[in-house]
Design a protein around this motif. Structure first.
Motif, PDB file in Angstrom:
ATOM      1  N   PHE B  66       0.796  -1.232   0.000  1.00 57.29           N
ATOM      2  CA  PHE B  66       0.000   0.000   0.000  1.00 57.29           C
ATOM      3  C   PHE B  66       0.835   1.292   0.000  1.00 57.29           C
ATOM      4  O   PHE B  66       0.536   2.215  -0.766  1.00 57.29           O
ATOM      5  CB  PHE B  66      -1.003   0.024   1.159  1.00 57.29           C
ATOM      6  N   PRO B  67       1.892   1.368   0.825  1.00 56.87           N
ATOM      7  CA  PRO B  67       2.636   2.630   0.820  1.00 56.87           C
ATOM      8  C   PRO B  67       3.158   3.004  -0.571  1.00 56.87           C
ATOM      9  O   PRO B  67       3.261   4.172  -0.895  1.00 56.87           O
ATOM     10  CB  PRO B  67       3.801   2.350   1.780  1.00 56.87           C
ATOM     11  N   LYS B  99     -22.984  -1.766   3.941  1.00 53.92           N
ATOM     12  CA  LYS B  99     -21.916  -2.682   4.387  1.00 53.92           C
ATOM     13  C   LYS B  99     -20.639  -2.408   3.599  1.00 53.92           C
ATOM     14  O   LYS B  99     -19.550  -2.369   4.167  1.00 53.92           O
ATOM     15  CB  LYS B  99     -22.322  -4.151   4.147  1.00 53.92           C
ATOM     16  N   ASN B 102     -19.102   0.887   4.660  1.00 52.31           N
ATOM     17  CA  ASN B 102     -18.515   0.776   5.991  1.00 52.31           C
ATOM     18  C   ASN B 102     -17.154   0.086   5.954  1.00 52.31           C
ATOM     19  O   ASN B 102     -16.204   0.519   6.605  1.00 52.31           O
ATOM     20  CB  ASN B 102     -19.495  -0.014   6.887  1.00 52.31           C
ATOM     21  N   LYS B 103     -17.060  -0.962   5.162  1.00 57.73           N
ATOM     22  CA  LYS B 103     -15.785  -1.691   5.086  1.00 57.73           C
ATOM     23  C   LYS B 103     -14.709  -0.841   4.416  1.00 57.73           C
ATOM     24  O   LYS B 103     -13.550  -0.893   4.807  1.00 57.73           O
ATOM     25  CB  LYS B 103     -15.950  -3.008   4.315  1.00 57.73           C
ATOM     26  N   ARG B 106     -13.574   1.673   7.020  1.00 53.22           N
ATOM     27  CA  ARG B 106     -12.714   1.075   8.059  1.00 53.22           C
ATOM     28  C   ARG B 106     -11.316   0.801   7.517  1.00 53.22           C
ATOM     29  O   ARG B 106     -10.324   1.074   8.177  1.00 53.22           O
ATOM     30  CB  ARG B 106     -13.334  -0.231   8.583  1.00 53.22           C
ATOM     31  N   ARG B 109      -9.432   3.976   7.153  1.00 56.52           N
ATOM     32  CA  ARG B 109      -8.913   4.468   8.444  1.00 56.52           C
ATOM     33  C   ARG B 109      -7.650   3.711   8.840  1.00 56.52           C
ATOM     34  O   ARG B 109      -6.694   4.293   9.341  1.00 56.52           O
ATOM     35  CB  ARG B 109      -9.974   4.303   9.528  1.00 56.52           C
ATOM     36  N   LYS B 110      -7.683   2.416   8.610  1.00 54.17           N
ATOM     37  CA  LYS B 110      -6.508   1.612   8.971  1.00 54.17           C
ATOM     38  C   LYS B 110      -5.279   2.054   8.197  1.00 54.17           C
ATOM     39  O   LYS B 110      -4.162   1.960   8.686  1.00 54.17           O
ATOM     40  CB  LYS B 110      -6.785   0.136   8.651  1.00 54.17           C
ATOM     41  N   LYS B 111      -5.506   2.526   6.987  1.00 50.34           N
ATOM     42  CA  LYS B 111      -4.362   2.922   6.156  1.00 50.34           C
ATOM     43  C   LYS B 111      -4.080   4.417   6.286  1.00 50.34           C
ATOM     44  O   LYS B 111      -3.214   4.954   5.601  1.00 50.34           O
ATOM     45  CB  LYS B 111      -4.644   2.587   4.685  1.00 50.34           C
ATOM     46  N   GLY B 112      -4.880   5.112   7.084  1.00 52.38           N
ATOM     47  CA  GLY B 112      -4.640   6.531   7.303  1.00 52.38           C
ATOM     48  C   GLY B 112      -5.152   7.429   6.191  1.00 52.38           C
ATOM     49  O   GLY B 112      -4.856   8.626   6.178  1.00 52.38           O
ATOM     50  N   SER B 116      -9.595   8.560  11.777  1.00 50.81           N
ATOM     51  CA  SER B 116     -10.430   7.792  12.701  1.00 50.81           C
ATOM     52  C   SER B 116     -11.374   8.713  13.455  1.00 50.81           C
ATOM     53  O   SER B 116     -11.086   9.890  13.653  1.00 50.81           O
ATOM     54  CB  SER B 116      -9.554   7.027  13.695  1.00 50.81           C
ATOM     55  N   SER B 117     -12.484   8.140  13.886  1.00 45.50           N
ATOM     56  CA  SER B 117     -13.547   9.000  14.422  1.00 45.50           C
ATOM     57  C   SER B 117     -13.462   9.220  15.929  1.00 45.50           C
ATOM     58  O   SER B 117     -14.286   9.909  16.494  1.00 45.50           O
ATOM     59  CB  SER B 117     -14.893   8.353  14.088  1.00 45.50           C
ATOM     60  N   SER B 118     -12.462   8.630  16.589  1.00 47.19           N
ATOM     61  CA  SER B 118     -12.414   8.748  18.042  1.00 47.19           C
ATOM     62  C   SER B 118     -12.197  10.208  18.489  1.00 47.19           C
ATOM     63  O   SER B 118     -11.514  10.975  17.836  1.00 47.19           O
ATOM     64  CB  SER B 118     -11.279   7.900  18.594  1.00 47.19           C
ATOM     65  N   VAL B 120     -10.974  11.044  21.588  1.00 43.36           N
ATOM     66  CA  VAL B 120     -10.173  11.111  22.808  1.00 43.36           C
ATOM     67  C   VAL B 120      -9.154  12.253  22.777  1.00 43.36           C
ATOM     68  O   VAL B 120      -8.940  12.946  23.774  1.00 43.36           O
ATOM     69  CB  VAL B 120      -9.506   9.748  23.128  1.00 43.36           C
TER      70      VAL B 120
END
Lengths: 249, 534
Positions: B66-67, B99, B102-103, B106, B109-112, B116-118, B120
């Motif tokens: 991916f990079p 679906k 959504n996938k 997700r 997000r994993k690949k940046g 991400s929706s957090s 914190v």
């Protein structure tokens, strides 16, 4: 304020800003060199946030949210070169999250813990007789996961032990830590790896304790996280209705 | 013998395990490269041949690249528990698209490539609100979720959310985040769906195709219904996942697959080479069957292998096939006929021939005339789903220059009736020729009981399922203009009317003989056959 004390304050401010600058300088190499792994960690962390959303009406929600903030601080510490603090906060996240999850099934003890009369006992949480992954506990909350208890308990204990080694200055780890704030790729990578397994282990603990009791809409909030991280586990495939051997015909 | 449990399903493996256990063959490499390409692919194969494994290897390779390559691999399985139970096609479509969105989100997000929706960090930064602006894909996903979850009213009209919008949102994502392409790897693409939903899925799959989005779907032969709007030859490339058991490297690859999972098995396999080879050959190129039978043959020796082969290939595999009738109720008759045909007319006949002549009948292939009744072909396709048959060539020339489809019989089912199946398999191993096959013409007497699809005799549920098809005009069938005109001239202008007639009735038209009448009847039967189970 006298001139002397003003000078002194300015000097402390200067020293602190110098330290702060070292932390700031650390952020760039830490985030850029570990982008892929960091994204994976933040993705897991966002999944924890989804679980907290599903659990927000529970009495233990406050402790879980506090633990989540600890994770945020742990991440910040890791990215700014405060390595020991990063591991310490990560362990605190793990302890409080898993502790609150475990004690949610013992309301009296949970209340004592919240009011400061009882300490979290990691030994009790991980006890194979009565802990979160003990057979009696799983039989009541998530019998599907009984076949995976050793593996998952092992993951949880490993993540916790690794954090502890950094906190208690275990010789091998304390020798690794730099004496000044400077970027150390091996340590940042190690923290990210431990964080990834700590977050994963936490999601699994939340699953065994809560998932089966959730209403359908609450299940909907968290099931993507389960499928994403644990679809290789039979328990998760059973609960999510994913393909299982023998269910094709 | 090792006590390590062999992983029989790819679903039990993490991506890391997949890398560890992958034994690459030339065919695997070509398939994986196709899965990573821009092409729309339908990956077809029986249970256990390794479709999921190939999808996961492709995912792993795209993840690792991916990079550099910036191809975002998104692996999707539609799960049965969360499956939306609805008869409203619009809600089902929205559920499916939600679906998929959504996938993609997700994985992004994993690949940046998506934030991400957090919250914190916002919380910690004294409430500073620096939340990312939701991408178009995220907004669309929320609308889709709202849409299918709202079951208060039937969505009579199109809501306006369709695959086109997903394509646009994915294009946006690619442009903004420097992603070259999104590859959807849809495993068991349509298996949890009822036939009607399968047809909807393949329409969506066709509609999602774009320069920024390519769809790969793993399906089973025989139980996958593509519908009218998805045409395999135009809309996708079909890859049949069959390991060639005649390839000289076949046995070595199968041995490696087992040893990678459990290195402790290497010694017993080496000590019992012929026994292992018989099990590997019997599995007919199906790694899951091999792992299953090896697991059951513990410790690995001749006696255990004989026992396991008899149990698995005489009983288990047939019981699994028969159980298909519980799920595809409308196809029950076809499934039962297929089992009896293969057992009585093919396997037993080949054994009988051997006993009578004293010389081993070495045939493991059968050939079916292209004009055999549609129900016969359907029965054979369903046997392919169960891994009892494997398609081994279409347009194959038989005797008298006739064309047909060649199938390989699962080697284990072929040799299990023998008193000593291990030796029988090894005897067969050295003498198989793809040129030798048992032939079944267009009108073999064994077809008699299944040849005619009798709508009148169907139960109410089946009649309800096929009702819409019976009124379909003959113009919509894939027939020559001449054949359509001939049918209409005789008054057989709908599928229902053709099915109510006989082939002899169709032959009343000028220049329509046994071949043309059979082809017309087959087209009409096939049009209905797909709808028998819903």
């Amino acid at each position: 304020m006298s001139q002397r004390s003003t000078e002194n304050a300015l000097s402390i401010e200067k020293i602190m800003l110098k330290l702060h600058n070292s932390c700031t300088d650390h952020i760039e190499p830490a985030t850029r060199s570990n982008e892929l792994a960091i994204n994976r960690v933040l993705h897991l962390e966002a999944d924890i946030a989804d679980w907290l959303e599903a659990l927000k009406s529970k009495p233990e929600a406050q402790q879980l949210q506090s633990a989540h903030r600890d994770f945020g601080l742990a991440f910040y510490a890791a990215m700014t070169g405060l390595y020991r603090q990063a591991f310490s906060n990560l362990r605190s996240f793990l302890e409080v999250s898993i502790g609150a999850t475990y004690l949610s099934s013992h309301e009296f003890k949970r209340r004592q813990w919240v009011s400061g009369k009882l300490d979290i006992s990691w030994k009790a949480i991980t006890s194979t007789e009565s802990g979160l992954y003990s057979t009696p506990f799983l039989q009541e909350f998530c019998p599907e996961a009984i076949g995976e208890q050793d593996e998952m308990l092992g993951d949880l204990k490993r993540a916790y032990r690794r954090c502890s080694e950094y906190i208690h200055g275990n010789v091998s780890t304390s020798q690794m830590l730099p004496t000044e704030i400077s970027y150390r790729e091996d340590i940042v990578k190690e923290w990210i790896a431990v964080a990834e397994s700590a977050l994963g282990a936490t999601i699994h603990c939340l699953m065994v304790r809560y998932y089966k009791d959730f209403s359908q809409p609450l299940k909907g909030i968290v099931e993507d996280s389960l499928e994403d991280h644990f679809s290789h586990l039979v328990s998760v495939r059973k609960m999510l209705g994913l393909p299982l051997e023998g269910t094709h015909s | 013998m090792s006590n390590k449990e062999l992983s029989i399903r790819t679903e039990d493996l993490t991506l890391e395990d997949v890398g560890k256990y992958f034994v690459e063959t030339d065919f695997d490499r070509q398939t994986i490269d196709s899965l990573k390409s821009k092409k729309t692919i339908v990956l077809q194969g029986a249970r256990g041949v390794g479709k999921s494994f190939l999808l996961k290897v492709a995912q792993k390779e795209m993840d690792e690249d991916f990079p550099k390559a910036k191809t975002l691999a998104v692996y999707i399985t539609f799960n049965a528990a969360g499956l939306l139970q609805t008869s409203d096609p619009e809600r089902f479509k929205h559920w499916m698209l939600a679906k998929i969105c959504n996938k993609v989100i997700r994985e992004g997000r994993k690949k940046g490539v998506l934030q991400s929706s957090s919250s914190v960090f916002s919380t910690l930064a004294s409430g500073a609100n620096d939340e990312a602006i939701a991408s178009r894909l995220e907004t669309l996903w929320r609308s889709l979720e709202d849409s299918w979850k709202n079951d208060t009213a039937r969505l009579e009209t199109d809501s306006g959310i369709d695959p086109e919008m997903i394509k646009d949102a994915v294009e946006d994502l690619c442009d903004q985040a420097g992603v070259r392409r999104v590859v959807l790897l849809i495993d068991e693409a349509a298996h949890v769906f009822i036939p009607e939903q399968q047809r909807q899925f393949f329409t969506v799959m066709r509609d999602l195709r774009s320069p920024y989005l390519s769809v790969k779907a793993a399906v089973y032969p025989g139980v996958t219904y593509f519908g009218d709007s998805f045409q395999m030859s135009h809309d996708a490339e079909l890859i049949n996942v069959n390991r060639n058991i005649l390839d000289p490297s076949y046995l070595a690859a199968m041995r490696e697959i087992v040893v990678r999972q459990d290195p402790e098995l290497e010694k017993p396999i080496t000590r019992n080479g012929a026994v292992f080879d018989a099990l590997a050959f019997s599995s007919s190129g199906n790694p899951r069957t091999l792992l299953k039978t090896i697991s059951a043959t513990s410790p690995l020796n001749m006696n255990n292998a004989q026992r396991v082969m008899k149990e698995y290939y005489r009983d288990t595999i047939w019981a699994d096939h028969s159980a298909l009738a519980d799920r595809y109720i409308g196809h029950g008759e076809v499934i039962n006929w297929g089992r009896q045909f293969l057992w009585n007319e093919v396997i037993s006949a080949l054994h009988k021939g051997t006993r009578q002549t004293g010389d081993t009948d070495k045939r493991v292939f059968l050939w079916i005339h292209r004009d055999a009744p549609a129900a016969v072909k359907e029965a054979l396709r369903l046997l392919c789903y169960s891994g009892i048959l494997y398609e081994a060539g279409t347009w194959v020339i038989g005797t008298r220059a006739q064309t047909g489809t060649r199938y390989m019989i699962n080697i284990g089912t072929r040799t299990a009736p023998d008193a000593d199946p291990v030796s029988a398999t090894n005897r067969l191993r050295g003498s198989i020729s793809i040129k030798r096959f048992a032939e079944f013409g267009a009108n073999h007497e064994a077809y008699e009981s299944i040849a005619k699809l009798d709508v009148e005799k169907m139960n109410g549920i089946q009649q309800e399922f096929i009702k819409s098809q019976l009124d379909r005009s003959v113009d919509l069938l894939d027939l020559t203009d001449f054949a359509k005109r001939a049918c209409k001239k005789l008054g057989y202008d709908t599928v229902g009317k053709i099915l109510a007639a006989s082939e002899a009735n169709l032959q009343e038209a000028k220049y329509v003989g046994t071949v043309r009448s059979r082809r017309v009847m087959n087209k009409a039967t096939a049009a209905v056959m797909e709808y028998l189970s819903g």
